[in-house]
Motif scaffolding. Structure first.
Motif, PDB file in Angstrom:
ATOM      1  N   ALA A 197       0.828  -1.209   0.000  1.00 54.99           N
ATOM      2  CA  ALA A 197       0.000   0.000   0.000  1.00 54.99           C
ATOM      3  C   ALA A 197       0.861   1.258   0.000  1.00 54.99           C
ATOM      4  O   ALA A 197       0.522   2.259  -0.649  1.00 54.99           O
ATOM      5  N   LEU A 198       1.971   1.217   0.713  1.00 55.00           N
ATOM      6  CA  LEU A 198       2.870   2.378   0.750  1.00 55.00           C
ATOM      7  C   LEU A 198       3.576   2.573  -0.587  1.00 55.00           C
ATOM      8  O   LEU A 198       3.733   3.698  -1.057  1.00 55.00           O
ATOM      9  N   GLN A 199       3.988   1.467  -1.192  1.00 51.40           N
ATOM     10  CA  GLN A 199       4.655   1.561  -2.483  1.00 51.40           C
ATOM     11  C   GLN A 199       3.719   2.133  -3.551  1.00 51.40           C
ATOM     12  O   GLN A 199       4.156   2.850  -4.450  1.00 51.40           O
ATOM     13  N   ALA A 200       2.431   1.798  -3.425  1.00 52.14           N
ATOM     14  CA  ALA A 200       1.452   2.239  -4.417  1.00 52.14           C
ATOM     15  C   ALA A 200       1.005   3.682  -4.207  1.00 52.14           C
ATOM     16  O   ALA A 200       0.451   4.299  -5.131  1.00 52.14           O
ATOM     17  N   ALA A 203       2.652   9.712  -3.090  1.00 52.92           N
ATOM     18  CA  ALA A 203       3.181  10.704  -2.156  1.00 52.92           C
ATOM     19  C   ALA A 203       3.966  10.043  -1.030  1.00 52.92           C
ATOM     20  O   ALA A 203       5.065  10.497  -0.679  1.00 52.92           O
ATOM     21  N   ARG A 204       3.416   8.972  -0.436  1.00 58.26           N
ATOM     22  CA  ARG A 204       4.106   8.283   0.662  1.00 58.26           C
ATOM     23  C   ARG A 204       5.383   7.620   0.172  1.00 58.26           C
ATOM     24  O   ARG A 204       6.421   7.640   0.840  1.00 58.26           O
ATOM     25  N   LEU A 209      11.280   7.378   0.246  1.00 53.84           N
ATOM     26  CA  LEU A 209      12.559   7.342  -0.475  1.00 53.84           C
ATOM     27  C   LEU A 209      13.408   8.572  -0.167  1.00 53.84           C
ATOM     28  O   LEU A 209      14.640   8.485  -0.090  1.00 53.84           O
ATOM     29  N   ASP A 210      12.751   9.706   0.040  1.00 55.14           N
ATOM     30  CA  ASP A 210      13.481  10.940   0.315  1.00 55.14           C
ATOM     31  C   ASP A 210      14.238  10.870   1.634  1.00 55.14           C
ATOM     32  O   ASP A 210      15.262  11.517   1.802  1.00 55.14           O
ATOM     33  N   ARG A 211      13.726  10.054   2.575  1.00 53.98           N
ATOM     34  CA  ARG A 211      14.372   9.969   3.892  1.00 53.98           C
ATOM     35  C   ARG A 211      15.445   8.882   3.951  1.00 53.98           C
ATOM     36  O   ARG A 211      16.290   8.891   4.851  1.00 53.98           O
TER      37      ARG A 211
END
Length: 252
Positions: A197-200, A203-204, A209-211
């Protein structure tokens, strides 16, 4: 030095071994020389894992148990011990349910706690008794980044993983004197069914990935070195530790 990481002659029980992180860990400890008892929630669930291990020339056997059912967990422990002494226990079986905290169903709360926490403690207890008698054993619990933080819409999962970190330390305090090392691995954000669900979520996914200093999601194989280390003689003086394998997430 390689002998320190050898699991030759050892038997390991790995729950949640049907796919993802559990499958990768089961295959890694088998490659290091252990006979692996691969457990899944349904009969036949670990057949593919067992086949992969055996095709690579190693030993494996499939077991099954509904980890939300205490009786089934007790039967799993007995079935594992029927194969001989269990030297290594990896509690990787788990589940997750997502809902806002103010709407979180109590039946789902109880299921998550039963699978992620109760079954892990019970397997530690049941197999730990024999480890205490033999003055030898390795236990690896799978924690999470949510052993450190709260997450969003996963209150039961977060509670279970905070508790897993605590139980790991509590058991290490009692059992280190019996030459049993109890530790945990806290995976970062890995590509598994639990994080689908997070990969899909665009925005999340971008925020995650940014962190991560490594700038990528973890792959199941990224966890295997830590698992073999904690299962082997190389970690003989490591007790009650929660080892983060997170691409640097916690350091950011």
């Amino acid at each position: 030095m390689s002998a320190l990481f050898s699991l030759q002659g050892k038997t390991a029980l790995v729950t949640g071994a049907s796919r993802g992180l559990g499958q990768a860990i089961a295959m890694a400890v088998a490659e290091a020389g252990a006979k692996v008892l691969c457990a899944s929630s349904a009969a036949g669930g670990c057949d593919a894992t067992v086949q992969k291990i055996q095709q690579a020339g190693h030993q494996a056997q499939a077991l099954s148990a509904d980890l939300s059912d205490e009786s089934a967990v007790r039967e799993l422990a007995a079935a594992a011990q029927d194969q001989g002494a269990v030297d290594i226990l990896v509690n990787c079986g788990g589940t997750i349910f997502r809902a806002p905290a103010d709407q979180f169903p109590m039946d789902e709360w109880r299921k998550v706690i039963a699978v992620n926490l109760d079954s892990a403690f019970l397997l530690c207890q049941l197999l730990g008794r024999d480890m205490i008698a033999r003055k030898s054993g390795k236990i690896i619990n799978i924690a999470s980044m949510l052993s450190y933080s709260g997450g969003i819409t996963v209150p039961a999962y977060t509670a279970s993983k905070h508790a897993i970190a605590g139980v790991t330390k509590a058991l290490a305090n009692e059992w280190a004197c019996h030459n049993i090392q109890v530790n945990a691995i806290a995976p970062g954000y890995f590509r598994t069914d639990n994080t689908a669900a997070l990969q899909a979520d665009e925005a999340r996914n971008a925020a995650i990935l940014d962190r991560i200093p490594a700038a990528r999601w973890g792959e199941p194989e990224d966890l295997t070195g830590a698992a073999v280390f904690l299962a082997s003689a190389a970690s003989q003086y490591v007790n009650g530790h929660v080892l983060a394998v997170d691409g640097g997430w916690l350091a950011r």
